[in-house]
Structures are given as C-alpha cells and as structure tokens.
Design an enzyme around this catalytic site. Structure first.
Site, PDB file in Angstrom:
ATOM      1  N   GLY A 173       0.890  -1.282  -0.056  1.00  0.00           N
ATOM      2  CA  GLY A 173       0.090   0.155   0.053  1.00  0.00           C
ATOM      3  C   GLY A 173       0.811   1.209   0.046  1.00  0.00           C
ATOM      4  O   GLY A 173       0.516   2.208  -0.676  1.00  0.00           O
ATOM      5  N   ASP A 174       1.884   1.510   1.034  1.00  0.00           N
ATOM      6  CA  ASP A 174       2.856   2.458   0.911  1.00  0.00           C
ATOM      7  C   ASP A 174       3.500   2.556  -0.440  1.00  0.00           C
ATOM      8  O   ASP A 174       3.749   3.546  -0.885  1.00  0.00           O
ATOM      9  CB  ASP A 174       3.726   2.340   1.842  1.00  0.00           C
ATOM     10  CG  ASP A 174       3.496   2.546   3.283  1.00  0.00           C
ATOM     11  OD1 ASP A 174       2.959   3.624   3.492  1.00  0.00           O
ATOM     12  OD2 ASP A 174       3.455   1.561   4.239  1.00  0.00           O
ATOM     13  N   ALA A 175       4.026   1.417  -0.845  1.00  0.00           N
ATOM     14  CA  ALA A 175       4.613   1.508  -2.374  1.00  0.00           C
ATOM     15  C   ALA A 175       3.703   2.081  -3.548  1.00  0.00           C
ATOM     16  O   ALA A 175       3.873   2.887  -4.467  1.00  0.00           O
ATOM     17  CB  ALA A 175       4.941  -0.108  -2.715  1.00  0.00           C
TER      18      ALA A 175
END
Lengths: 411, 397
Positions: free
Chosen positions: A180-182
C-alpha cells in the site's frame, strides 16, 4: 554500478529538476527514489536528532548503525542526503532556502506537522511561487480522520482492498506490509509529473494532498462499480474468476511450487488439452465452452491439478506457454532474482553499498528508449552531501557551516 | 475557469492496464481517443458488472470506470483503410498507448519505427505482461498469472497457517492498474523531456516488472538472508485481524508500548493488560497467541466503527476493513471528494471513484462518461468522403 557506456551517457527525462525530500519511512521515499531514477536531483533532508525510522529500526528493534539497513537502501537509491535539524529555527530557514532552489517538495509527516514547522505550502510558495508540493498521508490532510494514525494495513483496510484479498471462505487479508505504501508513493510520482506538465503549460505550481486510502481504492475503482450500480459489495474470491475456468493455482512437484493457469478462450482450452496430451476427459463437449468449463470448475481443477502435480513449475510454464496457455509459476523471491527473463531484461541490477556490500536489487521500471530510468547511485549515508548542499547550492561560507554544525542545526 | 491539458493521446488498448493509463491522462483533461474494434469494442465492455445484471456493452461497470473522459473511434486496423486512418490519427498525436503482443503492430507496419517516421515527437507507450524483449516477451498472462509471476502472489494470503494454503492473487485487477500507472508516469516523463528539447521515444512497460518493483521491500528479504519470504509466519504482534460485532472485521496495530497503552485504555483497562506477561512488548510478542485470543474476545463485543474510533481516540492505531458499501459510506472519503457523479446515456447517473490526485490550482472541468462504442468516429475522422465507403465500414456502429 551496472550499465553500458551508452546508457551512462543517455539523458534522464527529469534532468534539471530538483526535489527536496522531507519523506521518511516508505511512501515518501518510494516516490522520490523513482523521481531520482528519472534523472531528478533528489536531496533528502534528514537529521541525526531523529533519524528516518528505516535507518534506525529493524523488525526486531533499534539498530546501532544508521547506515546498514537494507530496507532504507531499497527506497533511497540515487538520492543525495543533507542533515538539517528542523526543530531549530535556523534549520527551518535553511530548509526554506533549499526549497527556493527547487521544483518539487515532498513530505509524508502526519498532517499538520509541516504547518507547525512553518514549512507548509503557503510558506513555501512565498520563497518559490511555482513550487510543486506533495503531502502524502494515510487518510489525507483534511476530513474527520485526518489526525488518525495510518500504517499500511490501515489504508489497505479502509481503502477496500483487504476485504477483497484472500479466499472466499476465509478471512479478509491486509496484504503485505509495504504494497500500500509503495502504491501511494508510485501514484505520487505520477502526481508530481502531472504537476510538472501543468506547470509547463500554465506557469503555476500546485499543492497535492494525497491520501493513501484514496489511491489504493482508486486502483480497485472497477470493483466499486457493482455497489454504485446495484448496491452490492463484491467479495474476495481467491484465485478464481467470475467467468473463467480453469483459473487457479495448482501444486507442482517441487517444494511449495505452484503454477497459475488461466484459460480465457476456447482456443486456450484446446491448447491446455493438447499440452496435457489430449486426455479423454478433456474431449467432453460440455467443456468446449467457457460456461461449460465454469460449470465444471471443481472437476476441472482436480483433473488439471493431478496433471500439474507431475511437473516442475518452470517446466509446466514452458510446456503450457508453448501451447498458448496463460500459465506462470507463483514465483518466489529466489526465482525472480535468478530468472532468465528478469535478468535478460535488466529488471534486476547490482548496486554497491559501503556497508551492505554489493547487493542485487530490482531495477527501475520505466524502460524509456531515449531516457531510461536507472539507478544513478547507492543509498546515501546520512549527511553525505552536506558540503555540496550547504557550500555549493546555498553558498554558505565554511565558517558559517561550522557554526551551524556546532549549534546542531546542520545535524 | 477550467483548464484542459494540451495533449492528444491515442489509445489502442483494452481491458484494464492500457485503459487505466489513458484514464490517468483523460481525467486531467487530455484528449484521449480510444480506438476500438467495430462492433465488439474493448473486452471490458463485456465484463460487467451490469446494472440489474443485464449484459449491455454500453453499461459495463469495469469499462465505464476505466474510460471516463475519453472519445471512442471504431476503427478496424486489420484492414488497409483502417491502418491508413490510424496512421493519420497518430501523425499529430503526442502519445500512443498500445497493449498488443510484442511485434504485432510492427508486423502491420505500425511499429514504433514506422510511426516515429511519421511523427518523430510521438511518445509510444507499450504495456504488455512481460515487456517487448526477453524470453517471456511472447508469453500470455491474465491478472492471475501476473500476480503470481511478479512474486506478489507467493506472499498472499499473508498469515496463511501453513504452506498448504495455496498462494493467492491480489484484489480486483490491482496488478494491471500498476502497469497502467507506470505507463502514464512514463508518458508524462517522456513529454517533459521532449519539452526540454528532446524527441519522442518508445516506452516499454512490463507489468511483471512494475509489480516486482512495488514488492521490493519484501522481495529484498531474500537478498538479506537467502530465504524467500512466503505467506506464512507473518501472524505477529504488529497487526492483528479481529472480528467485530455483526461479523465485520478490523485490524489492530501494535508496534510499541505507547500503542499498547492506548489500545488497553480503549479496551476498558482490563487488569491483565498491565500484568506480566502482557505488560511488555516482548511479553506480548512471546504470548501473541493468547493475546490475540483476548483481543478477539473484546473485539466481538464492539462494532467495527466503535473499535476504530475508540482505539484512534486513545492515540493508537486500528482500522475497519471496509466493503464497497463501507467505502461509499465513509465520511472521510465523501468529505474529500473521493466520489464524482457522472451521467451516462445508457448506464444513467452513477457515483464513480474520482482521481485521488487533486491539483490545487488546476481544474480540468466537468467529468464526461465513458464513450459509447464509436461515438466519436465521425467527429474525429471527419465525414466519410464520397467514394470512400470503407469509412462507413470501419466507422461507428
């Protein structure tokens, strides 16, 4: 560093663009690393007073060495680093002077922190009127949840992907700790480039307040349509497809080896049958149509599974693909780093690091014929580029730099 | 005042990856002309979901979402006339997005070299499962296969109790969106360089590579210790999945003592929470199985929403696992303009998920729905001139 002479001479698409990176942990650094891979000069602003968590922490606690964290390496390649303690007034002034030389500013602190530091968009556009500023946060900088804590599992959950991940009969799944961060960081690369495109056309800078929940939800926007149309929420369905069969993973003969097979057309079904040696059961006319195969899915899965069990997964891939069937192993990390296709296409590269040594890493994605994205350098040591940043870029006299170091402003 | 992006894009792509790339440009006001096969159109037109479940190629939810703000030209590039018109379209385009199998367009005289000869400034973005070169370039892959081929599938479902749980693809068509996002980003980067005195170029996007890159923080574990991470062994203190009252789920984050204290207060300060072994992070980690059971016992007594707000109010972290319904109901999403209402001549007025990237000082204007198949053929290609009946053959349905 890998790279042919021609590649080293090639230009970067973002040559001449400067990015001031107040990012930390994952989403922000993941964005600016990709801007650096496109040729932008990315200057990471960090401080020993409060080092980037990715430098200071490992899964099991605090690291003594701020330079030996492989996860920091993975999201900070090709950047420069300078050290500014933003908790000091003079440090904040230095940061502003740096921003005045730049095109893009990125930060992913909790909403409100940059304003408290006097480094929010309204302050920064005073020193650089056409600055592009990106703020990344879990829920976004406005709205009732803006102050809520959001780690990756939080925004995959709120963003609707966790509910849709996993097997129908089992619980939802928050996915891995970084996807998700990526994706939030990768969407921010797009946002930065859109803002640069608009700046060229209009002369105006932009502020972008990006919510990771919204980014991830927009990437399953099609899955939201059934609710928009029919007030129905879709459910997770493992490896299956609503219309196609076979459409699953099957165990192969090696240890934890699985192959994914997806049959979309009648031609592909015939290809699968041929690859299996045209067994009698495959000649069943009920299986000649997509709806017939879907109706017989459980039986098909058992029979195809039985056949796959006798093959290695790479062997099965080659055999099936040679018959025009979409079939790929569920690759392990180990497979990918040694895979002939991955290696031949340059999807992995070797990078030297003063502490970690020579490491294999996944290369930048954007294969552009004239301006290929590439790794320009390893992850920087903290403050590695102080003399360039403060001496050259900001033209501070040496004695002034020393004074600021002593005062732990440059720190 | 609204702004249009001064950009002409031709999209010869279907399903998810290529159309998402086009949508990322059309939603910001670029003119995106989608080239579709006459009579059939984009594969996503036939996928649904459909309102009331009645199949209608003009009202497939997947197509509607991925093709907002575009034009549609029905053009058969399998014919010589169609190819001539296609060349004409591309001759003054800034970007071509295409998703044909590597070599397919070149075999028709429409490869990058052919088109660059017509239009040296053209940025051609090719989005394919494995890229234009290499041993797998010709391999077929659906979303399922790409999820697994990228290494992401092998890591799911996270928390698998053992390796008998088969690896699993991710949600929806997420991996194909990853490919589209890479394509749109590359297109803008290439145009930026062109604007600085560069030329056009060919961009080769491999969806597999894009997905691997997104999982780099996990895949690097193999480089660290020589062991491939897998889908088991992640059930640990850091995040706990709990079932709440009413059968909805939530996730609770526990990465520090401070977070535990917040969670403990939200739970109503049970005595055991401040006693050994649960009073330290190490103790909680060593006794995670029992801790998880106690969390579950509490969670089932509160609703998903109650848990979320109670934990966050105490300065700790938790989140509800939202269904589509939950997403549409969320005040946070709604308050930030995450939905946009768009009318469509067949599907009617619906709420769509909006672009999450919002520029503070750029307004691309009112949203337009996905086009009907061939809706813009005449307007884009001009009236079919006398003596060119093939244009009506290749034209709108």
């Amino acid at each position: 560093m890998d790279g042919t002479q021609a590649e080293l001479q090639a230009q970067g698409a973002l040559d001449g663009v400067r990015v001031i990176d107040f990012g930390h942990v994952l989403a922000g650094p993941f964005c600016t690393m990709q801007l650096a891979a496109l040729g932008a000069e990315v200057i990471k602003v960090e401080t020993r007073a409060r080092p980037d968590e990715q430098r200071a922490h490992r899964g099991d606690g605090v690291a003594d060495d701020l330079e030996g964290n492989s996860n920091f390496f993975e999201v900070n390649l090709s950047k420069k680093s300078c050290s500014i303690n933003l908790s000091t007034e003079e440090g904040r002034e230095l940061a502003k002077r740096l921003v005045a030389t730049a095109d893009i500013v990125l930060e992913n602190m909790r909403p409100g922190v940059m304003a408290k530091l006097g480094l929010d968009y309204s302050a920064l556009r005073e020193v650089k009127p056409d600055i592009i500023m990106l703020s990344l946060s879990g829920f976004g900088g406005t709205g009732p949840l803006k102050r809520y804590a959001a780690y990756n599992p939080c925004f995959t959950s709120v963003g609707g992907v966790s509910h849709l991940t996993g097997y129908a009969e089992k619980k939802p799944n928050t996915m891995t700790n970084s996807g998700g961060d990526a994706r939030a960081g990768t969407a921010a690369v797009f946002a930065a480039l859109m803002a640069l495109t608009v700046r060229r056309q209009t002369g105006r800078g932009q502020y972008i307040d990006s919510s990771s929940c919204e980014v991830i939800n927009s990437m399953i926007g099609d899955q939201m349509m059934d609710y928009a149309m029919n007030r129905r929420s879709p459910k997770r369905h493992g490896n299956s497809d609503a219309h196609l069969a076979p459409h699953n993973v099957y165990r192969c003969k090696g240890e934890d080896e699985w192959i994914s097979i997806a049959v979309a057309t009648d031609g592909e079904w015939q290809g699968l049958a041929a690859a299996m040696g045209n067994p009698d059961w495959a000649a069943d006319p009920a299986l000649s149509t997509a709806s017939g195969r879907k109706a017989a899915e459980a039986r098909l899965d058992a029979l195809v599974g039985e056949w796959c069990a006798g093959l290695g997964y790479v062997e099965a891939m080659h055999l099936l693909q040679s018959h025009g069937v979409a079939a790929m192993p569920s690759f392990k990390a180990e497979d990918l780093f040694s895979d002939p296709h991955v290696r031949e296409t340059g999807a992995v590269a070797e990078v030297d690091h003063p502490v970690l040594g020579r490491r294999t890493t996944i290369a930048p994605v954007l294969r552009m014929s004239r301006t290929p994205a590439r790794i320009y350098g390893t992850a920087p040591r903290l403050a590695a580029d102080n003399s360039y940043v403060f001496g050259e870029l900001l033209s501070l006299p040496e004695e002034e730099i020393r004074r600021l170091e002593d005062a732990k402003v440059i720190w | 005042m609204t702004d249009a992006l001064d950009l002409k894009v031709v999209e010869l792509a279907e399903f998810v990856a290529g159309p998402y790339c086009g949508k990322l440009l059309s939603d910001f006001g670029a003119e995106v002309i989608k080239v579709e096969r006459p009579g059939i159109g984009d594969r996503a037109r036939h996928l649904g979901p459909f309102a009331g479940d009645g199949p209608d190629p003009e009202a497939s939810g997947t197509f509607l979402y991925l093709n907002t703000n575009k034009k549609s030209v029905a053009l058969d590039i399998e014919t010589e006339e169609g190819r001539a018109l296609f060349r004409q379209l591309v001759a003054d385009a800034d970007v071509l997005i295409e998703d044909r199998a590597p070599g397919e367009l070149a075999a028709m005289g429409l490869g990058y070299d052919d088109l660059a000869a017509l239009n040296p400034g053209l940025v051609m973005v090719s989005i394919t499962p494995f890229g234009q070169t290499g041993p797998y370039a010709g391999f077929r892959a659906e979303h399922l296969n790409l999820y697994h081929a990228s290494g992401q599938g092998y890591l799911l479902p996270m928390w698998a109790i053992n390796l008998d749980v088969p690896p699993c693809q991710g949600p929806g068509y997420l991996g194909l969106y990853d490919g589209g996002m890479a394509g749109a980003t590359a297109a803008l980067a290439a145009l930026f360089w062109r604007g600085n005195g560069g030329t056009g170029q060919h961009v080769d996007i491999s969806v597999q590579h894009a997905m691997m890159h997104l999982e780099r923080s996990q895949l690097r574990r193999y480089v660290d210790d020589g062991k491939s991470p897998n889908r088991t062994g992640k059930g640990r203190l850091l995040e706990s999945l709990v079932e709440c009252k009413g059968g909805e789920y939530a996730v609770v984050i526990l990465s520090s003592q401070r977070q535990w204290e917040g969670l403990w207060r939200a739970m109503g300060k049970p005595a055991w929470g401040m006693e050994p072994p649960f009073d330290t992070q190490k103790g909680r980690s060593d006794n995670y199985h029992e801790l998880r059971k106690r969390l579950a016992d509490w969670a089932i007594t509160v609703t998903q929403d109650e848990l979320f707000h109670a934990v966050q109010a105490e300065g700790s972290a938790a989140a509800p696992i939202l269904t589509a319904e939950g997403v549409f109901r969320s005040e946070q999403f709604r308050g930030r303009g995450h939905f946009t209402e768009i009318g469509h001549p067949v599907a009617g007025t619906l709420e769509y998920v909006a672009q999450p990237t919002k520029l503070s000082d750029f307004d691309p204007g009112p949203k337009r729905p996905a086009p009907l198949l061939g809706a813009d053929t005449e307007a884009v290609l001009g009236q079919a001139p006398a003596g060119r009946p093939e244009l009506s053959h290749t034209g709108a349905i």
